[in-house]
Design a protein around this motif. Structure first.
Motif, short mmCIF file in Angstrom:
data_model
loop_
_atom_site.label_atom_id
_atom_site.label_comp_id
_atom_site.label_asym_id
_atom_site.label_seq_id
_atom_site.Cartn_x
_atom_site.Cartn_y
_atom_site.Cartn_z
N TYR A 26 1.25 -1.33 0.07
CA TYR A 26 0.49 0.31 -0.13
C TYR A 26 0.82 1.33 0.19
CZ TYR A 26 -4.01 -2.85 1.17
OH TYR A 26 -5.22 -3.84 0.91
N ALA A 27 0.32 2.40 -0.39
CA ALA A 27 1.03 3.93 -0.72
C ALA A 27 0.35 4.22 0.06
CB ALA A 27 1.07 4.35 -2.35
N THR A 28 1.19 4.68 1.09
CA THR A 28 0.61 5.63 2.49
C THR A 28 1.36 7.24 2.66
OG1 THR A 28 2.07 5.04 4.75
CG2 THR A 28 0.00 3.72 3.68
N PRO A 29 0.97 8.12 3.05
CA PRO A 29 1.83 9.29 2.78
C PRO A 29 3.26 9.10 3.98
CG PRO A 29 -0.78 9.67 3.69
CD PRO A 29 -0.41 7.73 3.47
N GLU A 30 3.20 7.60 5.16
CA GLU A 30 4.22 7.47 5.67
C GLU A 30 5.51 6.85 4.26
OE1 GLU A 30 1.16 6.91 7.14
OE2 GLU A 30 1.40 8.67 7.81
N GLY A 31 4.92 6.33 3.70
CA GLY A 31 5.69 5.75 2.62
C GLY A 31 4.28 3.83 1.90
N VAL A 32 5.43 3.65 1.72
CA VAL A 32 4.91 1.59 1.55
C VAL A 32 4.92 1.35 2.04
CG1 VAL A 32 4.96 0.36 -0.75
CG2 VAL A 32 6.38 2.53 -1.29
N GLN A 33 3.45 0.53 2.34
CA GLN A 33 3.36 -0.48 3.62
C GLN A 33 2.90 -2.31 3.60
OE1 GLN A 33 3.68 0.18 7.48
NE2 GLN A 33 3.53 -1.86 7.01
N PRO A 34 4.02 -2.73 3.32
CA PRO A 34 3.83 -4.02 2.96
C PRO A 34 3.17 -5.07 4.22
CG PRO A 34 6.40 -4.21 3.10
CD PRO A 34 6.03 -2.69 3.64
N VAL A 35 1.54 -5.58 4.00
CA VAL A 35 1.05 -6.03 5.05
C VAL A 35 0.90 -7.67 4.49
CG1 VAL A 35 -1.41 -6.53 5.15
CG2 VAL A 35 -0.77 -4.37 4.82
N LEU A 79 7.89 1.02 4.23
CA LEU A 79 7.79 0.61 5.41
C LEU A 79 8.37 -0.80 5.52
CD1 LEU A 79 4.73 3.04 6.03
CD2 LEU A 79 6.92 3.22 6.84
N PRO A 80 8.32 -1.72 7.61
CA PRO A 80 8.18 -2.52 7.96
C PRO A 80 6.85 -3.80 7.29
CG PRO A 80 9.10 -1.34 10.21
CD PRO A 80 9.02 -0.31 8.56
N ALA A 81 7.08 -4.11 7.39
CA ALA A 81 5.58 -5.51 7.10
C ALA A 81 5.04 -5.49 8.31
CB ALA A 81 6.49 -6.56 6.03
#
Length: 197
Positions: free
Chosen positions: A112-121, A192-194
């Motif tokens: 996911y692209a978030t304002p804080e960075g790319v977040q893997p889930v 970002l960390p997963a």
């Protein structure tokens, strides 16, 4: 009404011809089905009115003894083309896996692209529990892509066995789908960390 001997003879010949024709069709069908290679399991993805079936980059049996084209390294997978299936921000992606995947554990990773960075889930689904999953894409959490990784029964680099906590379970297949909306650019590319889903 009784049949004449000639009629009985014609009926017997006709019955024999039908029986032979049915036998030929049955044998031909069996040979065709047996000679047709099994296709790799496809994952279905949908958004709005769009639906697509996605082939794996590679697929193996549970014991990793039969793979096609072959099991690939992480580097080789990264170099392969990815299926493009844009999901608009504000929409959702529905993905469904077939029983060939869901009857064993499988992993889903979404970025996911978030304002804080790319977040893997990451989600890890147990055997027979999940066949379909819906992923939302919102303007502040845009779904960029997904990977589906079914587990095999093969443990690598675990000289002391499964209970030791050593090694890695190999993935028996891999599916990669880019879901970024058309024309979307990531504003903050910080990785970002997963997190677990």
């Amino acid at each position: 009404m009784s049949l004449q001997p000639a009629d009985k003879k014609h009926l017997a010949v006709l019955t024999a011809v039908v029986v032979v024709a049915v036998a030929i069709v049955a044998v031909a069908t069996t040979l065709l089905v047996r000679g047709t290679p099994e296709s790799d399991p496809q994952v279905s993805v949908a958004t709005g009115r769009s639906l697509e079936r996605v082939e794996p980059t590679f697929w193996c049996d549970l014991d990793m003894t039969q793979c096609h084209p072959r099991a690939l390294s992480i580097e080789e997978i990264a170099a392969l083309p990815v299926t493009q299936f844009p999901v608009p921000a504000g929409g959702s992606l529905s993905l469904s896996v077939p029983s060939e995947i869901a009857t064993a554990p499988w992993m889903l990773v979404a970025a996911y692209a978030t304002p804080e960075g790319v977040q893997p889930v990451t989600w890890i689904h147990r055997s027979g529990t999940t066949y379909t999953q819906v992923l939302e894409s919102t303007p502040d959490r845009v779904l960029l892509g997904v990977e589906i990784k079914p587990f095999s029964t093969v443990l690598e680099d675990a000289p002391d066995g499964l209970e030791s906590g050593q090694g890695d379970i190999l993935f028996r297949g891999h599916y990669a789908i880019s879901t970024a909306p058309d024309g979307f650019t990531v504003g903050n590319e910080t990785e970002l960390p997963a997190v677990r889903g």
